[in-house]
Motif scaffolding. Structure first.
Motif, PDB file in Angstrom:
ATOM      1  N   CYS A 103      67.228  41.013  44.460  1.00 52.51           N
ATOM      2  CA  CYS A 103      68.600  41.490  44.671  1.00 52.51           C
ATOM      3  C   CYS A 103      68.611  42.298  45.969  1.00 52.51           C
ATOM      4  CB  CYS A 103      69.064  42.353  43.506  1.00 52.51           C
ATOM      5  SG  CYS A 103      68.178  43.906  43.345  1.00 52.51           S
ATOM      6  N   PHE A 104      69.806  42.572  46.463  1.00 45.27           N
ATOM      7  CA  PHE A 104      69.892  43.323  47.727  1.00 45.27           C
ATOM      8  C   PHE A 104      71.142  44.170  47.753  1.00 45.27           C
ATOM      9  CE2 PHE A 104      72.265  39.432  48.507  1.00 45.27           C
ATOM     10  CZ  PHE A 104      73.264  39.763  49.401  1.00 45.27           C
ATOM     11  N   GLU A 105      71.272  44.964  48.794  1.00 49.60           N
ATOM     12  CA  GLU A 105      72.463  45.766  49.034  1.00 49.60           C
ATOM     13  C   GLU A 105      72.838  45.657  50.502  1.00 49.60           C
ATOM     14  OE1 GLU A 105      74.836  47.404  47.595  1.00 49.60           O
ATOM     15  OE2 GLU A 105      74.109  46.738  45.657  1.00 49.60           O
ATOM     16  N   GLY A 106      74.026  46.111  50.834  1.00 49.95           N
ATOM     17  CA  GLY A 106      74.448  46.107  52.231  1.00 49.95           C
ATOM     18  C   GLY A 106      75.329  47.315  52.468  1.00 49.95           C
ATOM     19  N   LEU A 107      74.982  48.114  53.461  1.00 45.34           N
ATOM     20  CA  LEU A 107      75.826  49.242  53.846  1.00 45.34           C
ATOM     21  C   LEU A 107      75.639  49.460  55.345  1.00 45.34           C
ATOM     22  CD1 LEU A 107      74.299  52.592  52.518  1.00 45.34           C
ATOM     23  CD2 LEU A 107      73.091  50.452  52.344  1.00 45.34           C
ATOM     24  N   LEU A 131      75.371  49.925  62.583  1.00 43.50           N
ATOM     25  CA  LEU A 131      74.014  49.560  62.160  1.00 43.50           C
ATOM     26  C   LEU A 131      74.095  49.097  60.709  1.00 43.50           C
ATOM     27  CD1 LEU A 131      71.029  49.569  63.231  1.00 43.50           C
ATOM     28  CD2 LEU A 131      70.733  51.598  61.784  1.00 43.50           C
ATOM     29  N   TYR A 132      73.838  47.820  60.487  1.00 39.93           N
ATOM     30  CA  TYR A 132      73.863  47.286  59.120  1.00 39.93           C
ATOM     31  C   TYR A 132      72.534  47.626  58.449  1.00 39.93           C
ATOM     32  CZ  TYR A 132      74.668  43.974  55.296  1.00 39.93           C
ATOM     33  OH  TYR A 132      74.853  43.402  54.068  1.00 39.93           O
ATOM     34  N   ILE A 133      72.614  48.076  57.207  1.00 39.14           N
ATOM     35  CA  ILE A 133      71.423  48.495  56.463  1.00 39.14           C
ATOM     36  C   ILE A 133      71.241  47.547  55.284  1.00 39.14           C
ATOM     37  CG2 ILE A 133      70.318  50.419  55.258  1.00 39.14           C
ATOM     38  CD1 ILE A 133      72.583  52.202  56.600  1.00 39.14           C
ATOM     39  N   ARG A 134      70.059  46.985  55.168  1.00 42.74           N
ATOM     40  CA  ARG A 134      69.829  45.991  54.115  1.00 42.74           C
ATOM     41  C   ARG A 134      68.663  46.434  53.207  1.00 42.74           C
ATOM     42  NH1 ARG A 134      70.963  40.590  53.097  1.00 42.74           N
ATOM     43  NH2 ARG A 134      73.104  41.300  53.450  1.00 42.74           N
ATOM     44  N   PRO A 135      68.963  47.120  52.118  1.00 44.31           N
ATOM     45  CA  PRO A 135      67.948  47.389  51.097  1.00 44.31           C
ATOM     46  C   PRO A 135      67.768  46.133  50.233  1.00 44.31           C
ATOM     47  CG  PRO A 135      69.747  49.017  51.067  1.00 44.31           C
ATOM     48  CD  PRO A 135      70.210  47.844  51.855  1.00 44.31           C
ATOM     49  N   GLY A 194      82.589  34.226  49.254  1.00 37.54           N
ATOM     50  CA  GLY A 194      81.134  34.295  49.176  1.00 37.54           C
ATOM     51  C   GLY A 194      80.581  35.677  49.486  1.00 37.54           C
ATOM     52  N   GLY A 195      81.349  36.489  50.230  1.00 37.87           N
ATOM     53  CA  GLY A 195      80.803  37.773  50.656  1.00 37.87           C
ATOM     54  C   GLY A 195      81.813  38.903  50.707  1.00 37.87           C
ATOM     55  N   ALA A 196      82.936  38.751  50.009  1.00 33.63           N
ATOM     56  CA  ALA A 196      83.942  39.818  50.048  1.00 33.63           C
ATOM     57  C   ALA A 196      84.916  39.675  48.886  1.00 33.63           C
ATOM     58  CB  ALA A 196      84.713  39.772  51.376  1.00 33.63           C
ATOM     59  N   CYS A 239      87.754  42.079  51.817  1.00 33.62           N
ATOM     60  CA  CYS A 239      87.161  43.386  52.087  1.00 33.62           C
ATOM     61  C   CYS A 239      85.725  43.472  51.607  1.00 33.62           C
ATOM     62  CB  CYS A 239      88.016  44.489  51.491  1.00 33.62           C
ATOM     63  SG  CYS A 239      88.174  44.424  49.726  1.00 33.62           S
ATOM     64  N   GLY A 240      84.922  44.147  52.409  1.00 30.06           N
ATOM     65  CA  GLY A 240      83.506  44.326  52.105  1.00 30.06           C
ATOM     66  C   GLY A 240      82.856  45.078  53.246  1.00 30.06           C
ATOM     67  N   THR A 241      81.605  45.430  53.063  1.00 32.48           N
ATOM     68  CA  THR A 241      80.896  46.161  54.121  1.00 32.48           C
ATOM     69  C   THR A 241      80.873  45.347  55.407  1.00 32.48           C
ATOM     70  OG1 THR A 241      79.573  47.304  52.507  1.00 32.48           O
ATOM     71  CG2 THR A 241      78.668  47.173  54.732  1.00 32.48           C
ATOM     72  N   ALA A 242      80.452  44.085  55.300  1.00 29.16           N
ATOM     73  CA  ALA A 242      80.373  43.237  56.488  1.00 29.16           C
ATOM     74  C   ALA A 242      81.770  42.860  56.982  1.00 29.16           C
ATOM     75  CB  ALA A 242      79.554  41.984  56.185  1.00 29.16           C
ATOM     76  N   ALA A 243      82.650  42.501  56.050  1.00 31.00           N
ATOM     77  CA  ALA A 243      83.987  42.008  56.418  1.00 31.00           C
ATOM     78  C   ALA A 243      84.924  43.148  56.841  1.00 31.00           C
ATOM     79  CB  ALA A 243      84.603  41.254  55.239  1.00 31.00           C
ATOM     80  N   PRO A 284      81.264  42.203  64.443  1.00 36.45           N
ATOM     81  CA  PRO A 284      82.122  41.698  63.373  1.00 36.45           C
ATOM     82  C   PRO A 284      81.502  40.524  62.598  1.00 36.45           C
ATOM     83  CG  PRO A 284      83.268  41.705  65.492  1.00 36.45           C
ATOM     84  CD  PRO A 284      81.861  42.045  65.782  1.00 36.45           C
ATOM     85  N   TYR A 285      81.755  40.479  61.286  1.00 37.89           N
ATOM     86  CA  TYR A 285      81.225  39.404  60.447  1.00 37.89           C
ATOM     87  C   TYR A 285      81.886  38.064  60.786  1.00 37.89           C
ATOM     88  CZ  TYR A 285      79.449  36.940  56.372  1.00 37.89           C
ATOM     89  OH  TYR A 285      78.794  36.052  55.562  1.00 37.89           O
ATOM     90  N   PHE A 286      83.192  38.101  60.995  1.00 36.80           N
ATOM     91  CA  PHE A 286      83.901  36.872  61.357  1.00 36.80           C
ATOM     92  C   PHE A 286      84.131  36.856  62.853  1.00 36.80           C
ATOM     93  CE2 PHE A 286      85.146  37.498  56.893  1.00 36.80           C
ATOM     94  CZ  PHE A 286      84.761  36.269  56.378  1.00 36.80           C
ATOM     95  N   GLY A 302      77.175  39.905  67.538  1.00 38.67           N
ATOM     96  CA  GLY A 302      77.747  39.206  66.384  1.00 38.67           C
ATOM     97  C   GLY A 302      77.126  39.787  65.124  1.00 38.67           C
ATOM     98  N   PHE A 303      77.311  39.105  63.990  1.00 37.75           N
ATOM     99  CA  PHE A 303      76.682  39.557  62.759  1.00 37.75           C
ATOM    100  C   PHE A 303      75.369  38.799  62.627  1.00 37.75           C
ATOM    101  CE2 PHE A 303      75.875  40.182  58.290  1.00 37.75           C
ATOM    102  CZ  PHE A 303      76.299  41.478  58.080  1.00 37.75           C
ATOM    103  N   GLY A 304      74.318  39.350  63.209  1.00 35.57           N
ATOM    104  CA  GLY A 304      73.033  38.643  63.203  1.00 35.57           C
ATOM    105  C   GLY A 304      71.882  39.601  62.984  1.00 35.57           C
ATOM    106  N   ILE A 318      76.616  41.325  39.936  1.00 37.64           N
ATOM    107  CA  ILE A 318      75.495  42.033  40.574  1.00 37.64           C
ATOM    108  C   ILE A 318      75.192  41.356  41.912  1.00 37.64           C
ATOM    109  CG2 ILE A 318      74.459  42.897  38.431  1.00 37.64           C
ATOM    110  CD1 ILE A 318      72.373  40.520  38.874  1.00 37.64           C
ATOM    111  N   LYS A 319      74.393  42.042  42.723  1.00 35.00           N
ATOM    112  CA  LYS A 319      74.125  41.504  44.060  1.00 35.00           C
ATOM    113  C   LYS A 319      72.772  40.791  44.052  1.00 35.00           C
ATOM    114  CE  LYS A 319      75.391  43.038  48.679  1.00 35.00           C
ATOM    115  NZ  LYS A 319      76.267  41.945  49.016  1.00 35.00           N
ATOM    116  N   ALA A 320      72.742  39.684  43.308  1.00 38.13           N
ATOM    117  CA  ALA A 320      71.529  38.878  43.175  1.00 38.13           C
ATOM    118  C   ALA A 320      71.500  37.848  44.290  1.00 38.13           C
ATOM    119  CB  ALA A 320      71.537  38.166  41.824  1.00 38.13           C
TER     120      ALA A 320
HETATM  121  C1  COI Z   1      77.887  42.917  52.823  1.00 44.70           C
HETATM  122  O1  COI Z   1      79.084  42.983  53.109  1.00 44.70           O
HETATM  123  O2  COI Z   1      77.128  43.882  52.965  1.00 44.70           O
HETATM  124  C2  COI Z   1      77.310  41.720  52.273  1.00 44.70           C
HETATM  125  O3  COI Z   1      76.246  41.788  51.708  1.00 44.70           O
HETATM  126  C3  COI Z   1      78.002  40.453  52.434  1.00 44.70           C
HETATM  127  C4  COI Z   1      77.219  39.423  53.148  1.00 44.70           C
HETATM  128  C5  COI Z   1      78.118  38.253  53.288  1.00 44.70           C
HETATM  129  C6  COI Z   1      76.710  39.848  54.476  1.00 44.70           C
END
Ligand code: COI
Ligand code: PLP
Length: 341
Positions: free
Chosen positions: A57-61, A124-128, A222-224, A283-287, A156-158, A12-14, A183-185
């Motif tokens: 703040c953070f990023e996601g890729l 592989l989700y990357i979280r800076p 909230g995330g896309a 749409c988004g990295t996670a979604a 998958p995120y969902f 899952g997305f964990g 911004i990604k605060a």
């Molecule tokens: C991402 O898509 O990378 C995000 O930061 C969104 C978050 C809901 C996981």
């Protein structure tokens, strides 16, 4: 490199701890050279800026294994630039985008065994992330900071993968005009927690936020970001200064225009128009692109013609092309794919 024994297809997305993470410390006005470390825990002062005043703040890729066995990331330079913007708005020292790219590359390479195999459905989700680590009690920026990167294999995120989502129009706002929505605060996500918990309790998958100033225009979830498709196949996405400039959305607009030959529009989208669209996606990295089947506004339902059982046809083409580019099946525009190894 032998891969870890993980059930990739059922992830899952964990958070799943991996072997190495990157850290660089900011002190006396400068970042140190940075290093990979093994300890996943952080010890900071009880009065740290991040703990008291949410200075973070953070990023996601994501890292992908391509069809020909390379490990790549998708447009990481844009994540680096966005993090620079986030730092400036939150009065944090900028971690230069060139160093961001180097840190991401090193962290992924060090966790190669956790990069899911091609075709597994996982990535592989990357979280800076970057935060104020020194003590502040008056409201002001911290003096010391940490920039870090960790990775975690995700599915998958969902839940349900590509099954269309049902979302509600939220009564709460996510971001103010002239605030921090662009911004990604971390604080933007804290703002959204009550709304998402409420939405889930009521049986919805996500929230649609409207503009906080007039509550008449569509912002994002909230995330896309949102993508809509008109009945004559035009791809429309909301333009607003208070939404996150999604890298996935910016890329999809190029894919729609240059790969699929579709007309694209980035413009304010009135909520009133939503009922007239043929398809909707998040749409988004996670979604990635998650199809939306239904939007519910205080009991009033908008069901898109694409329905509740599958992705709309344009959304599907966008999804297939984007993921094809990311997984190396389709040639990418110049500079979109960063090869790790
Ligand atoms: C991402 O898509 O990378 C995000 O930061 C969104 C978050 C809901 C996981
Ligand atoms: N909007 C919000 C609020 C997000 O958290 C994200 C995720 O990063 C996005 C949009 C999508 O942005 P991106 O495509 O750059 O991941």
């Amino acid at each position: 490199m032998e891969k870890k024994n993980i059930d990739w297809a059922n992830l899952g997305f964990g958070y799943h701890e991996t072997d190495k993470r990157y850290v660089s410390y900011y002190k006396d006005g400068a970042w140190d050279e940075g290093a990979l470390v093994t300890d996943a825990s952080i010890t900071i002062n009880e009065c740290a800026g991040v703990l008291q005043y949410a200075q973070t703040c953070f990023e996601g890729l994501k890292a992908y294994t391509t069809e020909d066995g390379r490990i790549v990331t998708f447009r990481p330079d844009l994540n680096g630039e966005r993090m620079e913007d986030s730092c400036r708005r939150l009065e944090m020292p900028v971690f230069p985008k060139e160093r961001f790219l180097d840190a991401v590359t090193k962290t992924v390479a060090a966790n190669e065994a956790y990069v899911p195999p091609y075709g597994s459905g996982a990535t592989l989700y990357i979280r800076p992330y970057l935060f104020g680590s020194s003590a502040v009690i008056g409201v002001k920026p911290a003096q010391e900071y940490q920039f870090r990167v960790f990775t975690t294999p995700v599915g998958p995120y969902f839940k349900g993968g590509v099954k269309p989502l049902t979302i509600k129009v939220s009564d709460l706002d996510r971001a103010a005009p002239n605030g921090t929505g662009h911004i990604k605060a971390g604080l933007n996500y804290a703002m959204s927690l009550h709304a998402i918990v409420t939405a889930h309790e009521e049986g919805f998958d996500e929230n649609m936020y409207l503009d906080a100033g007039t509550r008449t225009y569509v912002e994002e979830t909230g995330g896309a970001n949102f993508l809509f498709v008109t009945k004559d196949n035009k791809v429309v996405t909301p333009k607003s200064d208070s939404i996150l400039p999604s890298i996935t959305r910016r890329s999809l607009m190029v894919v729609a225009k240059d790969y699929l030959g579709l007309e694209v529009e980035e413009r304010p989208v009135a909520f009133e128009e939503v009922k007239d669209f043929a398809e909707c996606g998040l749409c988004g990295t996670a979604a990635v692109i998650s199809p939306v089947g239904k939007v519910v506004d205080h009991g009033k339902e908008i069901v898109f013609p694409s329905g509740m059982s599958e992705m709309g046809s344009v959304t599907k083409k966008l999804y297939d092309t984007l993921t094809g580019i990311q997984m190396g099946r389709i040639e990418a525009p110049e500079g979109w794919i960063h090869v790790i190894k």
